[in-house]
Motif scaffolding. Structure first.
Motif, PDB file in Angstrom:
ATOM      1  N   ILE A 325      19.974  42.326  31.589  1.00  0.00           N
ATOM      2  CA  ILE A 325      21.228  42.645  30.882  1.00  0.00           C
ATOM      3  C   ILE A 325      22.143  43.303  31.915  1.00  0.00           C
ATOM      4  CG2 ILE A 325      22.296  43.901  28.939  1.00  0.00           C
ATOM      5  CD1 ILE A 325      20.160  42.121  27.835  1.00  0.00           C
ATOM      6  N   PRO A 326      23.242  42.660  32.265  1.00  0.00           N
ATOM      7  CA  PRO A 326      24.075  43.170  33.366  1.00  0.00           C
ATOM      8  C   PRO A 326      24.767  44.497  33.048  1.00  0.00           C
ATOM      9  CG  PRO A 326      24.615  40.897  32.820  1.00  0.00           C
ATOM     10  CD  PRO A 326      23.738  41.402  31.733  1.00  0.00           C
ATOM     11  N   GLU A 327      24.874  45.328  34.062  1.00  0.00           N
ATOM     12  CA  GLU A 327      25.648  46.563  33.942  1.00  0.00           C
ATOM     13  C   GLU A 327      26.871  46.505  34.843  1.00  0.00           C
ATOM     14  OE1 GLU A 327      22.801  49.639  34.714  1.00  0.00           O
ATOM     15  OE2 GLU A 327      21.792  49.279  32.793  1.00  0.00           O
ATOM     16  N   LYS A 328      26.983  45.445  35.596  1.00  0.00           N
ATOM     17  CA  LYS A 328      28.115  45.300  36.521  1.00  0.00           C
ATOM     18  C   LYS A 328      28.886  44.027  36.210  1.00  0.00           C
ATOM     19  CE  LYS A 328      26.762  47.825  40.546  1.00  0.00           C
ATOM     20  NZ  LYS A 328      27.605  48.362  41.477  1.00  0.00           N
ATOM     21  N   PHE A 329      30.131  44.017  36.692  1.00  0.00           N
ATOM     22  CA  PHE A 329      30.959  42.816  36.585  1.00  0.00           C
ATOM     23  C   PHE A 329      31.531  42.526  37.964  1.00  0.00           C
ATOM     24  CE2 PHE A 329      30.595  44.593  32.456  1.00  0.00           C
ATOM     25  CZ  PHE A 329      30.549  43.499  31.597  1.00  0.00           C
ATOM     26  N   VAL A 330      31.799  41.244  38.201  1.00  0.00           N
ATOM     27  CA  VAL A 330      32.368  40.889  39.493  1.00  0.00           C
ATOM     28  C   VAL A 330      33.634  40.068  39.278  1.00  0.00           C
ATOM     29  CG1 VAL A 330      30.893  38.809  39.755  1.00  0.00           C
ATOM     30  CG2 VAL A 330      31.841  39.909  41.781  1.00  0.00           C
ATOM     31  N   LEU A 331      34.611  40.316  40.132  1.00  0.00           N
ATOM     32  CA  LEU A 331      35.876  39.582  40.060  1.00  0.00           C
ATOM     33  C   LEU A 331      35.728  38.314  40.896  1.00  0.00           C
ATOM     34  CD1 LEU A 331      38.877  39.182  39.618  1.00  0.00           C
ATOM     35  CD2 LEU A 331      39.338  41.010  41.228  1.00  0.00           C
ATOM     36  N   LEU A 332      35.748  37.162  40.218  1.00  0.00           N
ATOM     37  CA  LEU A 332      35.590  35.893  40.938  1.00  0.00           C
ATOM     38  C   LEU A 332      36.924  35.164  40.953  1.00  0.00           C
ATOM     39  CD1 LEU A 332      32.085  34.646  39.748  1.00  0.00           C
ATOM     40  CD2 LEU A 332      32.702  35.966  41.776  1.00  0.00           C
ATOM     41  N   THR A 333      37.481  35.032  42.117  1.00  0.00           N
ATOM     42  CA  THR A 333      38.829  34.480  42.268  1.00  0.00           C
ATOM     43  C   THR A 333      38.839  32.957  42.244  1.00  0.00           C
ATOM     44  OG1 THR A 333      38.429  34.649  44.627  1.00  0.00           O
ATOM     45  CG2 THR A 333      39.692  36.431  43.608  1.00  0.00           C
ATOM     46  N   GLN A 334      37.644  32.352  42.289  1.00  0.00           N
ATOM     47  CA  GLN A 334      37.571  30.884  42.332  1.00  0.00           C
ATOM     48  C   GLN A 334      36.387  30.391  41.501  1.00  0.00           C
ATOM     49  OE1 GLN A 334      37.113  31.221  46.592  1.00  0.00           O
ATOM     50  NE2 GLN A 334      38.663  29.623  46.817  1.00  0.00           N
ATOM     51  N   LYS A 335      36.447  29.105  41.145  1.00  0.00           N
ATOM     52  CA  LYS A 335      35.283  28.467  40.531  1.00  0.00           C
ATOM     53  C   LYS A 335      34.691  27.438  41.478  1.00  0.00           C
ATOM     54  CE  LYS A 335      35.353  29.224  35.727  1.00  0.00           C
ATOM     55  NZ  LYS A 335      35.166  28.693  34.409  1.00  0.00           N
ATOM     56  N   LYS A 336      35.520  27.006  42.424  1.00  0.00           N
ATOM     57  CA  LYS A 336      35.070  26.062  43.460  1.00  0.00           C
ATOM     58  C   LYS A 336      35.666  26.548  44.778  1.00  0.00           C
ATOM     59  CE  LYS A 336      36.766  22.129  41.838  1.00  0.00           C
ATOM     60  NZ  LYS A 336      37.352  22.411  40.539  1.00  0.00           N
ATOM     61  N   PRO A 337      35.033  26.238  45.902  1.00  0.00           N
ATOM     62  CA  PRO A 337      35.558  26.720  47.184  1.00  0.00           C
ATOM     63  C   PRO A 337      36.989  26.249  47.452  1.00  0.00           C
ATOM     64  CG  PRO A 337      33.372  25.758  47.473  1.00  0.00           C
ATOM     65  CD  PRO A 337      33.762  25.501  46.060  1.00  0.00           C
ATOM     66  N   SER A 338      37.366  25.091  46.869  1.00  0.00           N
ATOM     67  CA  SER A 338      38.707  24.567  47.175  1.00  0.00           C
ATOM     68  C   SER A 338      39.786  25.162  46.268  1.00  0.00           C
ATOM     69  CB  SER A 338      38.684  23.046  47.026  1.00  0.00           C
ATOM     70  OG  SER A 338      38.230  22.729  45.719  1.00  0.00           O
ATOM     71  N   ASP A 339      39.409  25.936  45.254  1.00  0.00           N
ATOM     72  CA  ASP A 339      40.407  26.457  44.305  1.00  0.00           C
ATOM     73  C   ASP A 339      41.478  27.285  45.018  1.00  0.00           C
ATOM     74  OD1 ASP A 339      39.224  25.306  42.172  1.00  0.00           O
ATOM     75  OD2 ASP A 339      38.331  27.151  41.356  1.00  0.00           O
TER      76      ASP A 339
END
Ligand SMILES: C[S@@+](CC[C@H](N)C(=O)[O-])C[C@H]1O[C@@H](n2cnc3c(N)ncnc32)[C@H](O)[C@@H]1O
Length: 516
Positions: A325-339
């Motif tokens: 059960i996660p206690e952290k969140f991460v900011l993901l700026t892309q879904k694919k490397p080319s985004d």
């Protein structure tokens, strides 16, 4: 010598009692050298010990880059040896070892304790105490640019020495990290150098050097009529307590050859593609926890950003300790490397402002992988990162436990780059595959491959060796396994799959064409 110089020259002098213990062990085990060489002799413990235990040696050479050490070593040696001993100031990297060794007579013993420092530590200090050509392991592309190209200076030195020595009768006996010993052996085996009767003897580096590293005496005999690509690991400086036999199978080292031989059927085709988690190199900016209902970043700053680009995150310590059960969140700026990340400005203006606020940190990420990629990129990202179910393992922990990872707050849970995982479509699939991986037979197989003193014991190369079809056969679960493995392999590569599964032939060449 100042602290920086001590680091730069990997300067951990061997105490004389330990040098004596090592040389006497070699003498007792039958070593009788004509020529003794200490390539980085420092204050000369090994030179002194060698003259005591090998009184019949015809020549002794001691070299070091530090002129003060050379003077001290000259002072420590007995006058009786004057005509047979040469102690000189020399830089290892500028010395022609091949020519020098060709000129020596009789059996050669190379003994010592090369510098304890890595090339990246030296580069960050701006030191020039480095070999000219660093990528001696022949790493290509990404590996050459990232972690794999980081190496211990001693590894480079040992490989240089063994390459120059292997065609003549001799012995190399060197103190080094256990990981360095293995890499040296792997290099020699892969390059078919003429070596055999190899052993690794653990030493207590904390006791002798005050250093918390796994260290050993590596002993390699050269110029034998029959070479071998195995080495026996012993608990101490004797042949009394054998721990295991390590060896080369295919292109990889195996940590326990006897156990591996019993389970080698499992060594095969992975069906699924193992993935590594996401890398961003900016935990202070990209990772968040929820404190009092608000988002707090790794720098302990409260910030309001949209949920659109935030994903629940698990790290190695979570996976290894069964915390799913996660206690952290991460900011993901892309879904694919080319985004193109500039789309964030429109889609989530607060997130974009936050990224701009932290642009300094993000733009300065050193790794070459961020160069020539959209600004604020993350790495190790693809459709697989967002699969709703995963089976994950920590690469850093020794327990080798696999965990099922699902979704949280309506979003797929993602993993950081210290974890490996396979993406699954359903919970049932993930649980079934996880049980195969945690089964006793599979765990035994994994443990026969893993070197637990490595910094990252679990590697993708190791995971790729687990043949899940074979594991399912051992466990009488082929009926359930067939459709899952079939789909996974088809998804990755239809052609490869049909060769493997339908015709029931092994896709990979049978491992074990190694020398006996
Ligand atoms: C770990 S200490 C061991 C010294 C000695 N072999 C012993 O066992 O006590 C490493 C030694 O390597 C020497 N050294 C570092 N870089 C060198 C180089 N490029 N060429 C020759 N010696 C070097 C250092 O001065 C230091 O004395």
């Amino acid at each position: 010598m100042g602290v920086i110089s001590k680091i730069e020259f990997g300067d951990f002098q061997t105490p004389l009692p330990l040098a004596r213990r090592i040389v006497s062990f070699l003498a007792e085990s039958g070593e009788l050298p004509d020529t003794i060489i200490e390539p980085t002799c420092g204050l000369g413990s090994f030179v002194v010990a060698a003259t005591e235990y090998f009184p019949g040696a015809k020549a002794v050479f001691g070299f070091d880059i530090n002129p003060d050490y050379v003077r001290e070593t000259v002072k420590s040696t007995s006058r009786d040896w004057e005509s047979r001993i040469q102690i000189e100031c020399r830089n290892f990297f500028e010395f022609d070892w091949q020519t020098f060794l060709t000129k020596q007579n009789g059996r050669v013993l190379i003994i010592g304790n090369p510098p304890w420092v890595t090339n990246s530590a030296l580069s960050s200090m701006g030191s020039e105490n480095l070999p000219e050509k660093s990528n001696f392991q022949g790493n290509k592309g990404f590996s050459a640019k990232t972690g794999k190209a980081n190496f211990d200076i001693s590894e480079w030195m040992l490989i240089r020495l063994i390459s120059a020595l292997h065609q003549r009768e001799g012995c190399l006996a060197m103190l080094c990290k256990t990981s360095t010993a293995r890499k040296t052996l792997k290099y020699a085996w892969m390059n078919e150098l003429n070596i055999g009767r190899c052993s690794i003897h653990f030493i207590d580096a904390k006791l002798h050097f005050g250093a918390s590293v796994d260290a050993c005496l590596l002993v390699i005999h050269t110029g034998l009529s029959e070479s071998a690509n195995t080495a026996v690991v012993y608990r101490d400086l004797s042949f009394d307590e054998k721990i295991s036999t390590i060896g080369l199978v295919g292109k990889e080292l195996v940590s326990n050859l006897d156990e591996y031989q019993k389970l080698r059927e499992i060594d095969g085709f992975p069906y699924y593609t193992w993935r590594s988690g996401i890398k961003h190199d900016a935990a202070g900016v990209m990772e968040f926890t929820i404190e009092n209902g608000q988002l707090m970043n790794g720098k302990h700053q409260f910030r309001q950003i949209e949920e659109a680009y935030l994903y629940p995150l698990l790290k190695s310590s979570d996976v290894a300790n069964g915390r799913t059960i996660p206690e952290k969140f991460v900011l993901l700026t892309q879904k694919k490397p080319s985004d193109d990340t500039s789309a964030i400005e429109m889609n989530a203006p607060k997130t974009w402002s936050y990224l701009l606020e932290n642009a300094n940190t993000l733009d300065q990420r050193k790794s070459i992988i961020y160069q020539k990629r959209p600004r604020f990129s993350v790495f190790g990202i693809g459709d697989y990162s967002f699969s709703l179910w995963k089976v994950a393992i920590s690469s850093l922990y020794k327990n080798c436990r696999f965990e099922v990872v699902g979704s949280y707050c309506g979003k797929p849970v993602v993993l950081d780059d210290t974890c490996y995982f396979i993406p699954c479509e359903t919970e049932n699939e993930a649980r079934f595959i996880c049980n195969l991986l945690n089964s006793e037979i599979c765990q035994r197989f994994l443990r026969s491959l893993i070197f637990f003193d490595a910094k990252r014991p679990v590697t993708i190369d190791i995971l790729n060796r687990i043949d899940l079809k074979k594991v399912s056969e051992y466990l009488n679960q082929t009926e359930e396994a067939h459709p899952l493995l079939s789909r996974a392999a088809t998804f990755e590569n239809e052609r490869q799959f049909s060769l493997v599964f339908e015709k029931n032939v092994k896709y990979l060449p049978k491992r074990g064409s190694e020398k006996k």
